[in-house]
Design a protein around this motif. Structure first.
Motif, PDB file in Angstrom:
ATOM      1  N   ALA A  95       5.898  -0.208   5.449  1.00 53.25           N
ATOM      2  CA  ALA A  95       6.980  -0.687   6.317  1.00 53.25           C
ATOM      3  C   ALA A  95       7.846  -1.714   5.597  1.00 53.25           C
ATOM      4  N   ASN A  96       7.229  -2.605   4.864  1.00 58.50           N
ATOM      5  CA  ASN A  96       7.988  -3.622   4.135  1.00 58.50           C
ATOM      6  C   ASN A  96       8.825  -2.991   3.026  1.00 58.50           C
ATOM      7  N   THR A  97       8.274  -1.992   2.343  1.00 62.53           N
ATOM      8  CA  THR A  97       9.026  -1.314   1.283  1.00 62.53           C
ATOM      9  C   THR A  97      10.209  -0.549   1.863  1.00 62.53           C
TER      10      THR A  97
ATOM     11  N   SER B  50      13.182  -8.073   3.912  1.00 59.12           N
ATOM     12  CA  SER B  50      11.765  -7.752   4.031  1.00 59.12           C
ATOM     13  C   SER B  50      11.111  -8.699   5.023  1.00 59.12           C
ATOM     14  N   LEU B  51       9.922  -8.328   5.430  1.00 65.32           N
ATOM     15  CA  LEU B  51       9.143  -9.160   6.338  1.00 65.32           C
ATOM     16  C   LEU B  51       8.492 -10.281   5.530  1.00 65.32           C
ATOM     17  N   GLN B  52       8.712 -11.511   5.932  1.00 70.92           N
ATOM     18  CA  GLN B  52       8.177 -12.638   5.167  1.00 70.92           C
ATOM     19  C   GLN B  52       6.650 -12.647   5.165  1.00 70.92           C
ATOM     20  N   TRP B  53       6.060 -12.265   6.263  1.00 70.92           N
ATOM     21  CA  TRP B  53       4.602 -12.312   6.389  1.00 70.92           C
ATOM     22  C   TRP B  53       3.910 -11.104   5.769  1.00 70.92           C
ATOM     23  N   ALA B  54       4.670 -10.123   5.315  1.00 69.58           N
ATOM     24  CA  ALA B  54       4.079  -8.875   4.826  1.00 69.58           C
ATOM     25  C   ALA B  54       3.238  -9.064   3.564  1.00 69.58           C
ATOM     26  N   ASN B  55       3.495 -10.088   2.788  1.00 70.51           N
ATOM     27  CA  ASN B  55       2.681 -10.333   1.596  1.00 70.51           C
ATOM     28  C   ASN B  55       1.344 -10.977   1.943  1.00 70.51           C
ATOM     29  N   GLU B  56       1.304 -11.714   3.045  1.00 73.70           N
ATOM     30  CA  GLU B  56       0.067 -12.395   3.419  1.00 73.70           C
ATOM     31  C   GLU B  56      -0.966 -11.450   4.006  1.00 73.70           C
ATOM     32  N   VAL B  57      -0.531 -10.443   4.718  1.00 78.16           N
ATOM     33  CA  VAL B  57      -1.479  -9.547   5.392  1.00 78.16           C
ATOM     34  C   VAL B  57      -2.408  -8.851   4.388  1.00 78.16           C
ATOM     35  N   PRO B  58      -1.892  -8.244   3.322  1.00 81.83           N
ATOM     36  CA  PRO B  58      -2.815  -7.640   2.352  1.00 81.83           C
ATOM     37  C   PRO B  58      -3.738  -8.675   1.704  1.00 81.83           C
TER      38      PRO B  58
ATOM     39  N   PRO C 164       0.222 -19.804   4.390  1.00 80.64           N
ATOM     40  CA  PRO C 164       1.529 -20.456   4.558  1.00 80.64           C
ATOM     41  C   PRO C 164       2.356 -19.977   5.746  1.00 80.64           C
ATOM     42  N   ILE C 165       2.412 -18.708   5.992  1.00 81.01           N
ATOM     43  CA  ILE C 165       3.312 -18.198   7.029  1.00 81.01           C
ATOM     44  C   ILE C 165       2.574 -17.899   8.332  1.00 81.01           C
ATOM     45  N   LEU C 166       1.476 -17.149   8.241  1.00 79.46           N
ATOM     46  CA  LEU C 166       0.753 -16.756   9.453  1.00 79.46           C
ATOM     47  C   LEU C 166      -0.183 -17.847   9.977  1.00 79.46           C
ATOM     48  N   GLN C 167      -0.459 -18.847   9.162  1.00 82.13           N
ATOM     49  CA  GLN C 167      -1.334 -19.958   9.534  1.00 82.13           C
ATOM     50  C   GLN C 167      -2.750 -19.499   9.910  1.00 82.13           C
ATOM     51  N   VAL C 168      -3.244 -18.485   9.205  1.00 80.42           N
ATOM     52  CA  VAL C 168      -4.607 -17.993   9.416  1.00 80.42           C
ATOM     53  C   VAL C 168      -5.555 -18.900   8.636  1.00 80.42           C
ATOM     54  N   PRO C 169      -6.611 -19.387   9.281  1.00 81.57           N
ATOM     55  CA  PRO C 169      -7.530 -20.294   8.572  1.00 81.57           C
ATOM     56  C   PRO C 169      -8.289 -19.586   7.455  1.00 81.57           C
ATOM     57  N   GLY C 170      -8.576 -20.333   6.398  1.00 80.42           N
ATOM     58  CA  GLY C 170      -9.312 -19.789   5.265  1.00 80.42           C
ATOM     59  C   GLY C 170     -10.726 -19.383   5.622  1.00 80.42           C
ATOM     60  N   SER C 171     -11.247 -19.908   6.722  1.00 82.08           N
ATOM     61  CA  SER C 171     -12.603 -19.564   7.140  1.00 82.08           C
ATOM     62  C   SER C 171     -12.719 -18.089   7.512  1.00 82.08           C
ATOM     63  N   LEU C 172     -11.614 -17.458   7.838  1.00 79.10           N
ATOM     64  CA  LEU C 172     -11.642 -16.029   8.168  1.00 79.10           C
ATOM     65  C   LEU C 172     -12.075 -15.204   6.957  1.00 79.10           C
ATOM     66  N   THR C 173     -11.518 -15.527   5.801  1.00 79.81           N
ATOM     67  CA  THR C 173     -11.885 -14.809   4.584  1.00 79.81           C
ATOM     68  C   THR C 173     -13.308 -15.142   4.171  1.00 79.81           C
ATOM     69  N   TYR C 174     -13.669 -16.423   4.227  1.00 79.05           N
ATOM     70  CA  TYR C 174     -15.032 -16.812   3.873  1.00 79.05           C
ATOM     71  C   TYR C 174     -16.036 -16.207   4.849  1.00 79.05           C
TER      72      TYR C 174
END
Length: 171
Positions: free
Chosen positions: A29-31, A40-48, A119-129
């Protein structure tokens, strides 16, 4: 396949499909948006970036569940069947303990990394950990299952040139 393995494999397959699909859809979608409109969608890089650890961890656990990791078995193959059984039980228990230790250490870090936000979506790093911790717990469960399989399978005496029936590490 027992209940634990069935649950672990099921959860990982769902996570693998969801993360792969969402990453693909967002990137496509971003491409398309970039080439069609020049924006482009600013948040599209953060999701992947946020979903890639989920994809990798589910793939690692699935590979372990299917026995698809690289192994070297020459030392185990050289042992007599009874000793091989005890070595398998002991090594799987050590593996389970190490994964458990890593999961516990990761759990202790969750509070610290929770304050780190994307930076954009403000998702906490604890989600990945948390995804890493969950994967380590699932790997520990699979290792315990392999130790149980080694315990429950009696050793079979080996013929001189035949393969022995030692419980394989098909987590």
């Amino acid at each position: 396949m027992n209940l634990i393995e069935w649950a672990v494999v099921g959860v990982c397959r769902v996570l693998l499909w969801i993360s792969t699909s969402v990453i693909f859809i967002v990137l496509v979608a971003n491409t398309v948006l970039r080439y069609a409109t020049g924006t482009s969608l600013q948040w599209a890089n953060e999701v992947p970036e946020l979903l890639f650890p989920w994809l990798v961890m589910s793939g690692v656990v699935l590979a372990a569940a299917h026995g698809a990791h690289i192994t070297t078995s020459f030392l185990m193959d050289a042992m007599p069947p009874a000793l091989r059984r005890w070595a398998a039980i002991g090594s799987w228990l050590v593996v389970a303990a190490l994964y458990g230790t890593l999961a516990r250490a990761t759990f202790q870090m969750l509070e610290i990394v929770h304050d780190e936000k994307s930076p954009i979506l403000q998702v906490p790093g604890s989600l990945t950990y948390g995804c890493v911790m969950g994967g380590l717990v699932m790997l520990a469960l699979l290792a315990l299952k392999s130790a149980w399989n080694a315990w429950a399978t009696p050793p079979v005496p080996s013929a001189p040139d035949a393969e022995t029936a030692v419980p394989e590490a098909h987590w």
